[in-house]
Design an enzyme around this catalytic site. Structure first.
Site, PDB file in Angstrom:
ATOM      1  N   ARG A  92       1.527   3.663  -7.601  1.00  0.00           N
ATOM      2  CA  ARG A  92       0.273   3.136  -7.036  1.00  0.00           C
ATOM      3  C   ARG A  92      -0.283   4.168  -6.059  1.00  0.00           C
ATOM      4  O   ARG A  92       0.397   4.563  -5.117  1.00  0.00           O
ATOM      5  CB  ARG A  92       0.548   1.824  -6.304  1.00  0.00           C
ATOM      6  CG  ARG A  92      -0.640   1.320  -5.499  1.00  0.00           C
ATOM      7  CD  ARG A  92      -0.326  -0.014  -4.795  1.00  0.00           C
ATOM      8  NE  ARG A  92      -1.491  -0.507  -4.095  1.00  0.00           N
ATOM      9  CZ  ARG A  92      -1.579  -0.618  -2.763  1.00  0.00           C
ATOM     10  NH1 ARG A  92      -0.574  -0.288  -1.990  1.00  0.00           N
ATOM     11  NH2 ARG A  92      -2.678  -1.074  -2.217  1.00  0.00           N
ATOM     12  N   HIS A 136      -8.624   2.416   0.012  1.00  0.00           N
ATOM     13  CA  HIS A 136      -7.528   2.260   0.965  1.00  0.00           C
ATOM     14  C   HIS A 136      -7.989   2.913   2.274  1.00  0.00           C
ATOM     15  O   HIS A 136      -7.415   3.888   2.747  1.00  0.00           O
ATOM     16  CB  HIS A 136      -6.245   2.886   0.413  1.00  0.00           C
ATOM     17  CG  HIS A 136      -4.976   2.393   1.047  1.00  0.00           C
ATOM     18  ND1 HIS A 136      -3.903   1.921   0.310  1.00  0.00           N
ATOM     19  CD2 HIS A 136      -4.591   2.310   2.343  1.00  0.00           C
ATOM     20  CE1 HIS A 136      -2.913   1.586   1.137  1.00  0.00           C
ATOM     21  NE2 HIS A 136      -3.313   1.813   2.376  1.00  0.00           N
ATOM     22  N   GLU A 181      -5.817  -4.453   1.345  1.00  0.00           N
ATOM     23  CA  GLU A 181      -5.722  -5.156   2.627  1.00  0.00           C
ATOM     24  C   GLU A 181      -7.048  -5.245   3.389  1.00  0.00           C
ATOM     25  O   GLU A 181      -7.188  -4.695   4.495  1.00  0.00           O
ATOM     26  CB  GLU A 181      -4.675  -4.489   3.516  1.00  0.00           C
ATOM     27  CG  GLU A 181      -3.293  -4.417   2.898  1.00  0.00           C
ATOM     28  CD  GLU A 181      -2.213  -3.925   3.872  1.00  0.00           C
ATOM     29  OE1 GLU A 181      -2.579  -3.461   4.964  1.00  0.00           O
ATOM     30  OE2 GLU A 181      -1.027  -4.015   3.549  1.00  0.00           O
ATOM     31  N   ASN A 308       0.976  -7.278  -0.429  1.00  0.00           N
ATOM     32  CA  ASN A 308       1.757  -6.396   0.441  1.00  0.00           C
ATOM     33  C   ASN A 308       2.447  -7.272   1.464  1.00  0.00           C
ATOM     34  O   ASN A 308       1.802  -8.095   2.126  1.00  0.00           O
ATOM     35  CB  ASN A 308       0.857  -5.401   1.184  1.00  0.00           C
ATOM     36  CG  ASN A 308       0.195  -4.403   0.247  1.00  0.00           C
ATOM     37  OD1 ASN A 308       0.499  -4.371  -0.950  1.00  0.00           O
ATOM     38  ND2 ASN A 308      -0.695  -3.589   0.790  1.00  0.00           N
ATOM     39  N   TYR A 310       5.706  -7.165   4.475  1.00  0.00           N
ATOM     40  CA  TYR A 310       6.733  -6.413   5.205  1.00  0.00           C
ATOM     41  C   TYR A 310       7.640  -7.300   6.044  1.00  0.00           C
ATOM     42  O   TYR A 310       8.758  -6.927   6.344  1.00  0.00           O
ATOM     43  CB  TYR A 310       6.060  -5.403   6.139  1.00  0.00           C
ATOM     44  CG  TYR A 310       5.412  -4.265   5.386  1.00  0.00           C
ATOM     45  CD1 TYR A 310       6.116  -3.099   5.133  1.00  0.00           C
ATOM     46  CD2 TYR A 310       4.109  -4.360   4.901  1.00  0.00           C
ATOM     47  CE1 TYR A 310       5.541  -2.049   4.429  1.00  0.00           C
ATOM     48  CE2 TYR A 310       3.528  -3.329   4.200  1.00  0.00           C
ATOM     49  CZ  TYR A 310       4.250  -2.173   3.962  1.00  0.00           C
ATOM     50  OH  TYR A 310       3.686  -1.151   3.251  1.00  0.00           O
ATOM     51  N   GLU A 375       3.117  -3.379  -2.015  1.00  0.00           N
ATOM     52  CA  GLU A 375       3.759  -2.640  -0.922  1.00  0.00           C
ATOM     53  C   GLU A 375       4.855  -3.494  -0.316  1.00  0.00           C
ATOM     54  O   GLU A 375       4.663  -4.683  -0.066  1.00  0.00           O
ATOM     55  CB  GLU A 375       2.784  -2.311   0.225  1.00  0.00           C
ATOM     56  CG  GLU A 375       1.801  -1.226  -0.062  1.00  0.00           C
ATOM     57  CD  GLU A 375       0.881  -0.945   1.130  1.00  0.00           C
ATOM     58  OE1 GLU A 375       1.271  -1.201   2.286  1.00  0.00           O
ATOM     59  OE2 GLU A 375      -0.241  -0.479   0.868  1.00  0.00           O
TER      60      GLU A 375
HETATM   61  C1  FCB Z   1       0.033  -1.265   5.163  1.00  0.00           C
HETATM   62  C2  FCB Z   1      -0.899  -0.206   4.627  1.00  0.00           C
HETATM   63  C3  FCB Z   1      -0.205   1.069   4.262  1.00  0.00           C
HETATM   64  C4  FCB Z   1       0.888   1.433   5.237  1.00  0.00           C
HETATM   65  C5  FCB Z   1       1.806   0.259   5.468  1.00  0.00           C
HETATM   66  C6  FCB Z   1       2.945   0.552   6.407  1.00  0.00           C
HETATM   67  O1  FCB Z   1      -0.677  -2.151   5.970  1.00  0.00           O
HETATM   68  O2  FCB Z   1      -1.576  -0.673   3.501  1.00  0.00           O
HETATM   69  O3  FCB Z   1      -1.188   2.068   4.143  1.00  0.00           O
HETATM   70  O4  FCB Z   1       0.355   1.948   6.373  1.00  0.00           O
HETATM   71  O5  FCB Z   1       1.070  -0.813   5.962  1.00  0.00           O
END
Ligand code: FCB
Length: 472
Positions: A92, A136, A181, A308, A310, A375
């Site tokens: 990607r 992006h 995002e 995405n 985390y 992500e």
């Molecule tokens: C996300 C972004 C990516 C990167 C990660 C850690 O929010 O899409 O570009 O910075 O965080």
């Protein structure tokens, strides 16, 4: 030498995952143009809002910028070879709008298109499926000078730009997402100003968000017109499940609010054609300017939702007298998880269950036709000792546990098509500059040498094990 026959054991950590994922599952890594390419002044690229933001003192850690980054613009063939060596079957990446249309609209810069054309061919030649993100965050500066995402025209300019790109790549690329995002573009960029273009105004965040969503919807038919029948078109959202920090009644309301402001703000218009009830009042803003038909455009059906994720967010009702750390809401506040929790270098709690929870929830509440985790990954303070390995066992564990979370989601019927580690390479982490490393490949910035980290070896071994399981 292959990745796995190094003298050191390829994986000191188990690669075992009970599930055999579907044979066509995309196992990839992700990057973004401004974060890796460098060459910001080459081949006719115009300036973007991130060039300007990074050049503004005090905005980015130590004044870092994307001028060189991971030098991917010059090292693209080497980087694609590295992906092949790792056994990735998908990649990607994002396209820099200012490389294609240096002024944002008007004259097309063929040399910009040529770069991505070569990248796509290089990927396909290695059996790696490209997933393109059209935006992006590197908005052409010329558009910002006309109001950027606060100007409705930017949404139409984006759709025109999307068409230029898809006319060149649509014969070979089947996976497309419009925006990465939009919450970050709107809220971080226009609401609290920690990202480009650095505007701090709540009202602007909601106006920018509406135009971003409109841009997404306007681009979809343009993409459809120039892609193959099997094309998967969609958008990537950053979604963070929200949990209650305690069992007080007012905390339930806090959870609902936080979910609305981080997740439903974008999910509802895309899948239901409405903004969540009370969104603007809760945010303390007036509704943005919404024209007749906008929400129908925004809700144009998509094939694929990119998610995405985390971490999670843990909230409670704001305790009287606690000032808002940010301006998200005066009604709720984030709470740190208790003892025993671990955190990445970004200060994000490691909480793999968030990933399965968010996948299951989105499937249940919005039923996208297909989902890809576009992500997921972690920043840790990697140290390179000059050898051919970087030991990053925390990242190995992070990825392993998150792949286990995918298994759980699959078992619950989530139509999951792929997983992309953020990131392939260490890179420019926005306001954090080069101080945060997310790569499964280490970059020694002074020499631009690439060193596959333990996590890269682990991921390669895991993918190879999946292939073997599928074959047997
Ligand atoms: C996300 C972004 C990516 C990167 C990660 C850690 O929010 O899409 O570009 O910075 O965080």
């Amino acid at each position: 030498m292959s990745i796995t026959d190094n003298k050191k054991p390829a994986t000191r950590v188990d690669t075992h995952i009970a599930t055999t994922f579907p044979a066509d599952f995309l196992w990839g890594a992700a990057t973004a143009s401004y974060q890796i390419e460098g060459a910001t002044y080459e081949d006719g690229r115009g300036p973007s809002i991130w060039d300007q933001f990074a050049a503004t003192p005090g905005k980015v850690h130590q004044g870092d910028n994307g001028d060189v980054a991971a030098d991917h613009y010059h090292r693209m063939p080497e980087d694609v070879a590295l992906m092949a060596k790792l056994g990735l079957n998908a990649y990607r990446f994002s396209i820099a709008w200012p490389r294609i249309l240096p002024q944002g609209t008007g004259t097309v810069n063929e040399r910009g298109l040529d770069f991505y054309d070569r990248l796509v061919d290089a990927l396909l030649a290695r059996g790696i499926t490209p997933l393109v993100t059209l935006y992006h965050w590197d908005l052409p500066l010329a558009l910002h000078e006309q109001g950027g995402w606060l100007n409705r025209h930017t949404a139409f300019a984006f759709a025109d730009y999307a068409e230029v790109v898809v006319q060149r790549l649509g014969d070979r690329v089947d996976w497309w997402t419009t925006l990465n995002e939009p919450w970050c573009s709107a809220y971080l960029g226009y609401g609290i100003g920690v990202h480009a273009p650095g505007i701090r105004d709540q009202q602007s965040a909601y106006g920018a968000a509406h135009h971003l969503l409109l841009a997404h919807g306007l681009a979809l038919p343009r993409l459809r017109a120039h892609t193959r029948r099997q094309a998967q078109l969609g958008i990537t959202l950053n979604l963070t499940p929200v949990y209650a920090a305690n069992d007080h009644l007012e905390t339930l309301r806090a959870v609902e609010l936080a979910d609305k402001m981080s997740n439903r703000w974008f999910l509802d218009p895309i899948f239901r054609g409405t903004y969540p009830e009370g969104l603007f009042a809760d945010a303390g803003v007036a509704p943005p300017s919404i024209q007749d038909g906008d929400l129908a455009i925004i809700a144009t059906p998509i094939d694929l939702l990119g998610i995405n994720n985390y971490s999670r967010s843990l909230v409670r009702a704001r305790v009287e007298g606690n000032g808002a750390a940010d301006t998200t809401s005066t009604l709720y506040e984030q709470v740190a998880a208790g003892a025993g929790s671990s955190y990445t270098e970004m200060g994000w709690e490691v909480y793999p269950q968030a990933l399965s929870d968010v996948l299951v929830r989105v499937h249940r509440d919005y039923a996208p036709r297909a989902i890809a985790v576009t992500e997921n990954g972690a920043a840790f303070a990697d140290q390179w000792d000059g050898s051919d390995n970087v030991s990053d066992l925390q990242r190995v564990r992070y990825i392993h546990e998150h792949i286990q979370a995918l298994e759980q989601a699959l078992a619950q019927g989530v139509p999951l098509r792929g997983y992309f580690v953020w990131s392939l390479l260490d890179n420019f982490e926005w306001a954090e500059g080069y101080s945060k490393r997310f790569g499964i490949v280490y970059i020694d910035y002074p020499t631009q040498r690439r060193i596959v980290k333990e996590s890269g070896r682990w991921y390669a071994a895991f993918i190879a094990a999946q292939r073997r399981q599928q074959a047997s």
